[in-house]
Write an enzyme that holds these catalytic residues in place. Structure first.
Site, PDB file in Angstrom:
ATOM      1  N   SER A 138       0.863  -1.183   0.000  1.00 37.93           N
ATOM      2  CA  SER A 138       0.000   0.000   0.000  1.00 37.93           C
ATOM      3  C   SER A 138       0.895   1.227   0.000  1.00 37.93           C
ATOM      4  CB  SER A 138      -0.866  -0.008   1.259  1.00 37.93           C
ATOM      5  OG  SER A 138      -1.450   1.258   1.453  1.00 37.93           O
ATOM      6  N   TYR A 160      -0.614  -1.039  10.706  1.00 39.87           N
ATOM      7  CA  TYR A 160      -0.964  -1.328   9.304  1.00 39.87           C
ATOM      8  C   TYR A 160       0.160  -0.846   8.374  1.00 39.87           C
ATOM      9  CZ  TYR A 160      -3.727  -1.569   4.997  1.00 39.87           C
ATOM     10  OH  TYR A 160      -4.174  -1.869   3.729  1.00 39.87           O
ATOM     11  N   LYS A 164       2.612  -3.131   5.974  1.00 37.58           N
ATOM     12  CA  LYS A 164       2.699  -2.956   4.514  1.00 37.58           C
ATOM     13  C   LYS A 164       4.120  -2.602   4.076  1.00 37.58           C
ATOM     14  CE  LYS A 164      -1.334  -4.203   3.658  1.00 37.58           C
ATOM     15  NZ  LYS A 164      -1.585  -5.425   2.906  1.00 37.58           N
ATOM     16  N   THR A 195     -13.501  -0.766  -0.183  1.00 36.82           N
ATOM     17  CA  THR A 195     -13.758  -2.157   0.232  1.00 36.82           C
ATOM     18  C   THR A 195     -14.097  -2.151   1.718  1.00 36.82           C
ATOM     19  OG1 THR A 195     -11.481  -2.588   0.890  1.00 36.82           O
ATOM     20  CG2 THR A 195     -12.047  -3.087  -1.397  1.00 36.82           C
TER      21      THR A 195
HETATM   22  N1  LIG Z   1      -8.795  -1.050   0.202  1.00 39.02           N
HETATM   23  C1  LIG Z   1      -7.718  -0.304   0.053  1.00 39.02           C
HETATM   24  O1  LIG Z   1      -7.792   0.917  -0.124  1.00 39.02           O
HETATM   25  C2  LIG Z   1      -6.346  -0.920   0.074  1.00 39.02           C
HETATM   26  C3  LIG Z   1      -5.237  -0.108  -0.212  1.00 39.02           C
HETATM   27  C4  LIG Z   1      -3.978  -0.671  -0.214  1.00 39.02           C
HETATM   28  C5  LIG Z   1      -3.813  -2.031   0.055  1.00 39.02           C
HETATM   29  N2  LIG Z   1      -4.908  -2.788   0.337  1.00 39.02           N
HETATM   30  C6  LIG Z   1      -4.673  -4.204   0.614  1.00 39.02           C
HETATM   31  O2  LIG Z   1      -5.380  -5.004  -0.321  1.00 39.02           O
HETATM   32  C7  LIG Z   1      -5.677  -6.282   0.255  1.00 39.02           C
HETATM   33  C8  LIG Z   1      -7.135  -6.624   0.030  1.00 39.02           C
HETATM   34  O3  LIG Z   1      -7.907  -5.733   0.799  1.00 39.02           O
HETATM   35  P1  LIG Z   1      -9.382  -5.268   0.441  1.00 39.02           P
HETATM   36  O4  LIG Z   1      -9.331  -3.789   0.397  1.00 39.02           O
HETATM   37  O5  LIG Z   1      -9.921  -6.019  -0.726  1.00 39.02           O
HETATM   38  O6  LIG Z   1     -10.107  -5.629   1.815  1.00 39.02           O
HETATM   39  P2  LIG Z   1     -11.331  -6.605   2.201  1.00 39.02           P
HETATM   40  O7  LIG Z   1     -12.428  -6.482   1.237  1.00 39.02           O
HETATM   41  O8  LIG Z   1     -11.601  -6.305   3.639  1.00 39.02           O
HETATM   42  O9  LIG Z   1     -10.674  -8.042   2.073  1.00 39.02           O
HETATM   43  C9  LIG Z   1      -9.753  -8.511   3.004  1.00 39.02           C
HETATM   44  C10 LIG Z   1      -9.772 -10.013   2.973  1.00 39.02           C
HETATM   45  O10 LIG Z   1      -8.824 -10.513   3.935  1.00 39.02           O
HETATM   46  C11 LIG Z   1      -9.471 -11.534   4.677  1.00 39.02           C
HETATM   47  N3  LIG Z   1      -8.889 -11.729   6.000  1.00 39.02           N
HETATM   48  C12 LIG Z   1      -8.932 -10.914   7.069  1.00 39.02           C
HETATM   49  N4  LIG Z   1      -8.333 -11.480   8.126  1.00 39.02           N
HETATM   50  C13 LIG Z   1      -7.907 -12.706   7.717  1.00 39.02           C
HETATM   51  C14 LIG Z   1      -7.220 -13.770   8.350  1.00 39.02           C
HETATM   52  N5  LIG Z   1      -6.869 -13.732   9.656  1.00 39.02           N
HETATM   53  N6  LIG Z   1      -6.941 -14.888   7.645  1.00 39.02           N
HETATM   54  C15 LIG Z   1      -7.306 -14.965   6.343  1.00 39.02           C
HETATM   55  N7  LIG Z   1      -7.967 -13.999   5.680  1.00 39.02           N
HETATM   56  C16 LIG Z   1      -8.257 -12.865   6.371  1.00 39.02           C
HETATM   57  C17 LIG Z   1     -10.898 -11.032   4.792  1.00 39.02           C
HETATM   58  O11 LIG Z   1     -11.737 -12.081   5.219  1.00 39.02           O
HETATM   59  P3  LIG Z   1     -13.193 -11.768   5.916  1.00 39.02           P
HETATM   60  O12 LIG Z   1     -13.556 -10.379   5.568  1.00 39.02           O
HETATM   61  O13 LIG Z   1     -14.075 -12.786   5.349  1.00 39.02           O
HETATM   62  O14 LIG Z   1     -12.944 -11.906   7.378  1.00 39.02           O
HETATM   63  C18 LIG Z   1     -11.138 -10.579   3.361  1.00 39.02           C
HETATM   64  O15 LIG Z   1     -11.439 -11.660   2.542  1.00 39.02           O
HETATM   65  C19 LIG Z   1      -5.280  -6.172   1.731  1.00 39.02           C
HETATM   66  O16 LIG Z   1      -4.000  -6.743   1.915  1.00 39.02           O
HETATM   67  C20 LIG Z   1      -5.212  -4.674   1.964  1.00 39.02           C
HETATM   68  O17 LIG Z   1      -4.331  -4.334   3.014  1.00 39.02           O
HETATM   69  C21 LIG Z   1      -6.169  -2.271   0.357  1.00 39.02           C
END
Ligand SMILES: NC(=O)c1ccc[n+]([C@@H]2O[C@H](COP(=O)([O-])OP(=O)(O)OC[C@H]3O[C@@H](n4cnc5c(N)ncnc54)[C@H](OP(=O)(O)O)[C@@H]3O)[C@@H](O)[C@H]2O)c1
Length: 285
Positions: A138, A160, A164, A195
């Site tokens: 990120s 966080y 990252k 998300t």
């Molecule tokens: N959204 C943003 O702006 C953003 C920006 C930069 C990077 N990212 C990164 O992108 C990735 C995807 O995030 P997203 O935004 O798509 O978020 P999201 O929709 O909340 O998805 C996160 C996923 O991780 C799973 N998870 C959480 N805890 C877990 C655990 N202990 N074991 C296994 N799985 C687990 C969640 O499962 P459940 O929800 O079913 O518990 C969900 O499927 C993450 O690494 C996040 O840090 C996101």
């Protein structure tokens, strides 16, 4: 050879979008998820939308070493190789907890767990194939300067950012070692994406933050694009050890690409990995 991809956290958000794209690209897709009922619903939807029946759900809790090992053992009972690993799952939470293995919860799920999963799977990437690992980082890594001895003590946004930054540094550090094994490894910065990760805290003022952030958010489809590109495009087939944003490599400033911290981090993660391999001699890898 049947091409097999594992996507962690693929029951929602960008992981779901990525799993769908890989199913559309005729991969066998393993959805490595913590919420099995929701993952089963998503799996059925992906099969229907892609027409690909080779999409499977397997349980993983990345905050637990035992669960990571169980996942790998279960995976190896059903499949004999993996070509793509997408370490997508992630959390950000106000609750600072120490996991059963003694790590900070955010750091455990976002970087230590993915490292152990990666290490356990490395021996199962087939020689001479197009093998790729993609780690989700990120832009927030910029605020994640840390020292290893404090790594598991940071809270909330700092934890966080640390997780990252660590995920980016370990990606860079592993690139040379994995090149020799015929595996590329890159990090993806998806941007700021709408998300559920943004809404995990349910605070009464979250709607105000949401209103302020609204102009900055991009869609899940757009956010997932860079990870999907890294997993599927021929353009990056042999490219390794880079951070990508909007499907382009990003220059990492020298001050962020801290070689001393990279080496220390790898040593720390390797100590954890070796301790689990010794305690559990039947552990694959
Ligand atoms: N959204 C943003 O702006 C953003 C920006 C930069 C990077 N990212 C990164 O992108 C990735 C995807 O995030 P997203 O935004 O798509 O978020 P999201 O929709 O909340 O998805 C996160 C996923 O991780 C799973 N998870 C959480 N805890 C877990 C655990 N202990 N074991 C296994 N799985 C687990 C969640 O499962 P459940 O929800 O079913 O518990 C969900 O499927 C993450 O690494 C996040 O840090 C996101």
């Amino acid at each position: 050879m049947n091409r097999i991809a594992i996507v962690t956290g693929s029951d929602r958000g960008m992981g779901k979008e990525t799993a769908l794209a890989l199913a559309n690209n005729h991969f066998t897709v393993i959805m490595a998820c913590i919420d099995i009922p929701n993952a089963n619903i998503t799996c059925a939807e992906i099969k229907k939308r892609s027409g690909n029946e080779n999409v499977f759900v397997k349980k993983i809790d990345l905050s637990s070493i035992a669960s990571i090992k169980q996942f790998v053992q279960s995976f190896l009972q059903d499949f004999d190789h993996v070509n793509i690993l997408i370490n997508n799952a992630g959390i950000v939470t106000m609750k600072h907890e120490i996991t059963e293995d003694g790590f900070g919860n955010i750091v455990a799920v976002n970087t230590i767990g993915p490292y152990l999963l990666t290490k356990l799977l490395i021996p199962h990437f087939p020689a001479g194939e197009d093998n790729r690992i993609i780690n989700m980082s990120s832009w927030i890594y910029k605020f994640g300067k840390f020292s290893i001895d404090k790594m598991n003590k940071y809270h909330y946004v700092k934890a966080y950012a640390v997780s990252k930054y660590a995920q980016l540094l370990i990606t860079l550090e592993l690139a040379d070692e994995l090149k020799e094994k015929g595996i590329t490894i890159n990090a993806a910065n998806p941007g700021t994406v709408r998300t559920t990760i943004m809404y995990t805290n349910n605070r009464f003022y979250d709607f105000i933050i949401d209103m302020l952030m609204a102009p900055l958010y991009i869609s899940i489809e757009e956010g997932a694009r860079t990870g999907i590109y890294l997993a599927t495009s021929d353009e990056v087939k042999n490219k390794t050890g880079n951070l990508y944003h909007k499907c382009r490599p990003v220059v990492i400033p020298k001050r962020d690409n801290n070689k001393i911290l990279r080496t220390k981090l790898l040593r720390y993660y390797e100590t954890i990995y070796k301790s689990i391999a010794e305690i559990h001699p039947r552990c694959p890898g």
